[in-house]
Design a protein around this motif. Structure first.
Motif, PDB file in Angstrom:
ATOM      1  N   HIS A 231       0.813  -1.223   0.000  1.00  0.00           N
ATOM      2  CA  HIS A 231       0.000   0.000   0.000  1.00  0.00           C
ATOM      3  C   HIS A 231       0.841   1.266   0.000  1.00  0.00           C
ATOM      4  O   HIS A 231       0.335   2.361  -0.196  1.00  0.00           O
ATOM      5  CB  HIS A 231      -1.012  -0.024   1.141  1.00  0.00           C
ATOM      6  CG  HIS A 231      -0.583   0.706   2.347  1.00  0.00           C
ATOM      7  ND1 HIS A 231       0.710   0.780   2.735  1.00  0.00           N
ATOM      8  CD2 HIS A 231      -1.299   1.419   3.248  1.00  0.00           C
ATOM      9  CE1 HIS A 231       0.790   1.507   3.828  1.00  0.00           C
ATOM     10  NE2 HIS A 231      -0.400   1.891   4.167  1.00  0.00           N
ATOM     11  N   SER A 232       2.157   1.127   0.218  1.00  0.00           N
ATOM     12  CA  SER A 232       2.982   2.335   0.199  1.00  0.00           C
ATOM     13  C   SER A 232       3.476   2.662  -1.210  1.00  0.00           C
ATOM     14  O   SER A 232       4.211   3.618  -1.412  1.00  0.00           O
ATOM     15  CB  SER A 232       4.171   2.185   1.159  1.00  0.00           C
ATOM     16  OG  SER A 232       4.989   1.116   0.755  1.00  0.00           O
ATOM     17  N   SER A 233       3.053   1.871  -2.189  1.00  0.00           N
ATOM     18  CA  SER A 233       3.435   2.145  -3.575  1.00  0.00           C
ATOM     19  C   SER A 233       2.248   2.800  -4.292  1.00  0.00           C
ATOM     20  O   SER A 233       1.327   2.116  -4.731  1.00  0.00           O
ATOM     21  CB  SER A 233       3.810   0.817  -4.233  1.00  0.00           C
ATOM     22  OG  SER A 233       3.857   0.957  -5.627  1.00  0.00           O
ATOM     23  N   LEU A 237      -2.084  -0.470  -6.927  1.00  0.00           N
ATOM     24  CA  LEU A 237      -3.300  -1.270  -6.903  1.00  0.00           C
ATOM     25  C   LEU A 237      -4.271  -0.845  -8.003  1.00  0.00           C
ATOM     26  O   LEU A 237      -4.827  -1.689  -8.716  1.00  0.00           O
ATOM     27  CB  LEU A 237      -3.962  -1.162  -5.522  1.00  0.00           C
ATOM     28  CG  LEU A 237      -5.288  -1.891  -5.367  1.00  0.00           C
ATOM     29  CD1 LEU A 237      -5.161  -3.368  -5.722  1.00  0.00           C
ATOM     30  CD2 LEU A 237      -5.810  -1.737  -3.937  1.00  0.00           C
ATOM     31  N   ARG A 257      -5.789 -10.616   1.963  1.00  0.00           N
ATOM     32  CA  ARG A 257      -5.282 -11.206   3.196  1.00  0.00           C
ATOM     33  C   ARG A 257      -3.903 -10.614   3.445  1.00  0.00           C
ATOM     34  O   ARG A 257      -3.219 -10.197   2.504  1.00  0.00           O
ATOM     35  CB  ARG A 257      -5.171 -12.737   3.056  1.00  0.00           C
ATOM     36  CG  ARG A 257      -6.494 -13.459   2.966  1.00  0.00           C
ATOM     37  CD  ARG A 257      -7.304 -13.387   4.244  1.00  0.00           C
ATOM     38  NE  ARG A 257      -6.632 -14.037   5.350  1.00  0.00           N
ATOM     39  CZ  ARG A 257      -6.818 -13.705   6.649  1.00  0.00           C
ATOM     40  NH1 ARG A 257      -7.617 -12.728   6.983  1.00  0.00           N
ATOM     41  NH2 ARG A 257      -6.179 -14.331   7.591  1.00  0.00           N
ATOM     42  N   PRO A 258      -3.459 -10.566   4.709  1.00  0.00           N
ATOM     43  CA  PRO A 258      -2.107 -10.060   4.974  1.00  0.00           C
ATOM     44  C   PRO A 258      -1.065 -10.913   4.256  1.00  0.00           C
ATOM     45  O   PRO A 258      -1.206 -12.133   4.193  1.00  0.00           O
ATOM     46  CB  PRO A 258      -1.968 -10.212   6.496  1.00  0.00           C
ATOM     47  CG  PRO A 258      -3.360 -10.321   7.023  1.00  0.00           C
ATOM     48  CD  PRO A 258      -4.159 -10.973   5.940  1.00  0.00           C
ATOM     49  N   LEU A 260       1.924 -11.395   5.272  1.00  0.00           N
ATOM     50  CA  LEU A 260       2.797 -11.951   6.323  1.00  0.00           C
ATOM     51  C   LEU A 260       4.277 -11.778   5.988  1.00  0.00           C
ATOM     52  O   LEU A 260       5.139 -12.294   6.712  1.00  0.00           O
ATOM     53  CB  LEU A 260       2.475 -13.427   6.625  1.00  0.00           C
ATOM     54  CG  LEU A 260       1.048 -13.718   7.104  1.00  0.00           C
ATOM     55  CD1 LEU A 260       0.915 -15.172   7.543  1.00  0.00           C
ATOM     56  CD2 LEU A 260       0.644 -12.789   8.255  1.00  0.00           C
ATOM     57  N   LYS A 261       4.588 -11.053   4.918  1.00  0.00           N
ATOM     58  CA  LYS A 261       5.985 -10.714   4.635  1.00  0.00           C
ATOM     59  C   LYS A 261       6.337  -9.423   5.358  1.00  0.00           C
ATOM     60  O   LYS A 261       7.364  -9.303   5.996  1.00  0.00           O
ATOM     61  CB  LYS A 261       6.218 -10.574   3.135  1.00  0.00           C
ATOM     62  CG  LYS A 261       6.056 -11.893   2.394  1.00  0.00           C
ATOM     63  CD  LYS A 261       6.164 -11.729   0.904  1.00  0.00           C
ATOM     64  CE  LYS A 261       7.606 -11.568   0.446  1.00  0.00           C
ATOM     65  NZ  LYS A 261       7.693 -11.485  -1.025  1.00  0.00           N
ATOM     66  N   LYS A 262       5.475  -8.427   5.212  1.00  0.00           N
ATOM     67  CA  LYS A 262       5.604  -7.236   6.040  1.00  0.00           C
ATOM     68  C   LYS A 262       4.219  -6.657   6.308  1.00  0.00           C
ATOM     69  O   LYS A 262       3.290  -6.886   5.525  1.00  0.00           O
ATOM     70  CB  LYS A 262       6.545  -6.202   5.413  1.00  0.00           C
ATOM     71  CG  LYS A 262       6.205  -5.807   4.003  1.00  0.00           C
ATOM     72  CD  LYS A 262       7.229  -4.792   3.490  1.00  0.00           C
ATOM     73  CE  LYS A 262       6.918  -4.377   2.067  1.00  0.00           C
ATOM     74  NZ  LYS A 262       7.778  -3.298   1.580  1.00  0.00           N
ATOM     75  N   PRO A 263       4.074  -5.924   7.423  1.00  0.00           N
ATOM     76  CA  PRO A 263       2.749  -5.413   7.769  1.00  0.00           C
ATOM     77  C   PRO A 263       2.189  -4.504   6.673  1.00  0.00           C
ATOM     78  O   PRO A 263       2.933  -3.760   6.029  1.00  0.00           O
ATOM     79  CB  PRO A 263       2.995  -4.612   9.054  1.00  0.00           C
ATOM     80  CG  PRO A 263       4.224  -5.217   9.649  1.00  0.00           C
ATOM     81  CD  PRO A 263       5.069  -5.605   8.467  1.00  0.00           C
ATOM     82  N   TRP A 264       0.889  -4.575   6.478  1.00  0.00           N
ATOM     83  CA  TRP A 264       0.124  -3.713   5.570  1.00  0.00           C
ATOM     84  C   TRP A 264       0.482  -3.939   4.109  1.00  0.00           C
ATOM     85  O   TRP A 264       0.206  -3.122   3.256  1.00  0.00           O
ATOM     86  CB  TRP A 264       0.249  -2.227   5.959  1.00  0.00           C
ATOM     87  CG  TRP A 264       0.362  -2.071   7.435  1.00  0.00           C
ATOM     88  CD1 TRP A 264       1.394  -1.469   8.112  1.00  0.00           C
ATOM     89  CD2 TRP A 264      -0.556  -2.543   8.438  1.00  0.00           C
ATOM     90  NE1 TRP A 264       1.174  -1.566   9.464  1.00  0.00           N
ATOM     91  CE2 TRP A 264       0.002  -2.217   9.700  1.00  0.00           C
ATOM     92  CE3 TRP A 264      -1.766  -3.233   8.393  1.00  0.00           C
ATOM     93  CZ2 TRP A 264      -0.635  -2.544  10.899  1.00  0.00           C
ATOM     94  CZ3 TRP A 264      -2.381  -3.558   9.596  1.00  0.00           C
ATOM     95  CH2 TRP A 264      -1.833  -3.205  10.820  1.00  0.00           C
ATOM     96  N   TYR A 266      -0.547  -6.659   1.203  1.00  0.00           N
ATOM     97  CA  TYR A 266      -1.646  -7.611   1.083  1.00  0.00           C
ATOM     98  C   TYR A 266      -1.488  -8.545  -0.107  1.00  0.00           C
ATOM     99  O   TYR A 266      -0.950  -8.168  -1.138  1.00  0.00           O
ATOM    100  CB  TYR A 266      -2.972  -6.858   0.913  1.00  0.00           C
ATOM    101  CG  TYR A 266      -3.254  -5.889   2.040  1.00  0.00           C
ATOM    102  CD1 TYR A 266      -3.780  -6.335   3.242  1.00  0.00           C
ATOM    103  CD2 TYR A 266      -2.982  -4.536   1.891  1.00  0.00           C
ATOM    104  CE1 TYR A 266      -4.034  -5.455   4.280  1.00  0.00           C
ATOM    105  CE2 TYR A 266      -3.230  -3.633   2.922  1.00  0.00           C
ATOM    106  CZ  TYR A 266      -3.750  -4.105   4.110  1.00  0.00           C
ATOM    107  OH  TYR A 266      -3.994  -3.228   5.143  1.00  0.00           O
ATOM    108  N   PHE A 268      -3.801  -9.936  -2.803  1.00  0.00           N
ATOM    109  CA  PHE A 268      -5.118  -9.693  -3.394  1.00  0.00           C
ATOM    110  C   PHE A 268      -5.580 -10.935  -4.144  1.00  0.00           C
ATOM    111  O   PHE A 268      -4.780 -11.580  -4.832  1.00  0.00           O
ATOM    112  CB  PHE A 268      -5.055  -8.508  -4.373  1.00  0.00           C
ATOM    113  CG  PHE A 268      -5.125  -7.195  -3.664  1.00  0.00           C
ATOM    114  CD1 PHE A 268      -4.002  -6.656  -3.055  1.00  0.00           C
ATOM    115  CD2 PHE A 268      -6.324  -6.499  -3.577  1.00  0.00           C
ATOM    116  CE1 PHE A 268      -4.067  -5.458  -2.368  1.00  0.00           C
ATOM    117  CE2 PHE A 268      -6.396  -5.297  -2.890  1.00  0.00           C
ATOM    118  CZ  PHE A 268      -5.270  -4.776  -2.282  1.00  0.00           C
TER     119      PHE A 268
END
Lengths: 312, 312
Positions: A231-233, A237, A257-258, A260-264, A266, A268
């Protein structure tokens, strides 16, 4: 050898019913699995030819365990893909031990205890409020388990809320049918296969009794694609979703879903549909190529015939 | 009158900690609520000024109860909107009754029973496997409850897995800190207010200790928008999502829940970000106007300062 079809147990669960209805005409060997993981593992190791797994309910939403296994973060199930879907309308019945009551019309109000899965109480509130106010409720691990308990118990006057399929499996009477509040409560099951298994390569699923709700106008195929977006890129999306439109693929659902590599970050899951034509036969392939430019770990999770549009 | 802040109880829960950390400097009156519904209802009826509610965990994903209340299908919470967010990193500690053990270095291995919420066992597997193999585990309804139990029990040698916040609340010792497997497990809380309440109109939330993971380059604002899209309407979803891009709004997350109006129709929750500027100050307003042309029941659920970008 008969086709081996794994489903999420116990016996007489709604998954069992979905597997029986999808594969009934094929005299398949239906195998209960005690977890979602076990069903996926059985496919990957070729111990099963197909697996029938719930992925979404029209009232409760997505089944996250299924999405997490499809995300396959540890590369355990690389060859497992979706090859079909099955819509099962969830109907509940009131079950009692065989012969305990001749019929619902003659029921004398003597049931002192009810058994079912915690979720089913809330799905039958109107019926329970009308006929079983104040009656003791005992949670059990599945609706099928409740049916099994009342089928065996000769000491008490118990009732179970479960499917007609469970009643037939455990040999109980069905006192009343369709006691659920919402007539349209439906679970969608995915039918999965191992793409390397040759014996399952040819079968195309056709649901014998497709639901009529929400039918599209034409027969369509659905494809499930997963990818990672951070989401920081900015714009990543939107750009990824635009690719589906650019290739004439209609977005029908989105889940996340997360990673699980790094928070936030996802994973898709995008489901898209198309009415097959000569022009769009490579659309999915082209879309995935484009998606790989703007996302990470983009995977094609399979294409199958949309059963909501099948009989429109 | 002090600000009244509702949180999801019990006392000393992670929601309590998030509320205390977000509103600590304001000497607020923190009020535990026993359900998500109760917290929303307290805001709508002006019994609380703010509510602090978990919406997403970096490991477990979205909190569907929160999404369902934001969907507000029965128009119960029309004035409740998001006005802030708070990121709380989930740290677990081993708690024991005050004075039972002088320190972890001097711990003699005599704890015979451990208490915590079912989810926390799985989050501390490495530590538990190393030091508490085979020790009896008792599930409790919250990590805080486990801390309370060991604080009071003088009969047995019990330990609890809970936060330092819970240890301080219940007056237990903390034998070891940060026993969780994943150092980055973080819960995002939404801060909600009633938009008609004048006394909460001016406060802008700034998390005192924002997380550093995943920081964007500039301070941004986030907006949450919900709308209904039917999957049988081709192109509707892609067109809706394209609107965000057209107005320079960056999609940061997408969630869906069943509409419960008809099967396979979804409420979409789209979160989008923008770096505030003179040019884009009306972007959200314009996007919502456009969305209303292609979706149903489009709602602006609030705008707030993105805490992931706050201290970049």
């Amino acid at each position: 050898m008969a086709l081996r079809v794994a489903f999420l147990g116990p016996l007489a669960s709604f998954s069992h019913q979905a597997a029986a209805e999808s594969f009934g005409r094929l005299a398949a060997d239906l195998q209960p699995k005690s977890s979602f993981n076990d069903a996926f593992a059985a496919l990957q190791s070729n111990e099963a030819d197909y697996a029938v797994i719930p992925c979404e309910n029209s009232t409760n939403g997505s089944v996250v365990q299924t999405l997490d296994l499809l995300a396959d973060r540890d590369n355990l199930y690389q060859d497992v893909k979706v090859c079909g879907e099955y819509y099962l309308t969830v109907h509940h019945c009131l079950l009692a031990r065989k012969g305990l009551y001749p019929s619902w019309a003659e029921y004398d109000g003597s049931i002192t205890k009810l058994y079912t899965h915690p979720q089913a109480w809330g799905q039958c509130e109107t019926f329970l409020g009308k006929y079983f106010k104040g009656v003791e409720r005992q949670d059990v691990s599945s609706t099928s388990k409740g049916g099994e308990l009342v089928s065996k118990d000769t000491e008490e006057r118990g009732g179970a809320i479960a499917s007609r399929f469970a009643a037939e499996h455990h040999g109980t009477d069905v006192l009343v049918e369709n006691i659920e509040d919402r007539a349209d409560n439906t679970t969608r099951f995915l039918i999965l296969r191992n793409v390397l298994a040759e014996r399952t390569a040819q079968l195309e699923f056709e649901q014998p009794n497709p639901p009529t709700e929400g039918c599209a106008l034409e027969t369509t195929h659905k494809t499930l694609i997963s990818f990672l977006v951070d989401h920081s890129s900015p714009g990543a999306l939107a750009n990824a979703l635009l690719i589906f439109k650019n290739h004439g693929l209609n977005l029908t659902s989105i889940n996340t879903r997360p990673s699980l590599k790094k928070p936030w970050q996802y994973v898709f899951f995008v489901e898209c549909g198309r009415t097959p034509s000569e022009e769009n036969k490579d659309a999915v392939h082209k879309a995935i190529n484009d998606l790989r430019q703007v996302t990470e770990l983009c995977r094609d999770l399979g294409t199958w015939k949309d059963q909501l549009s099948a009989n429109a």
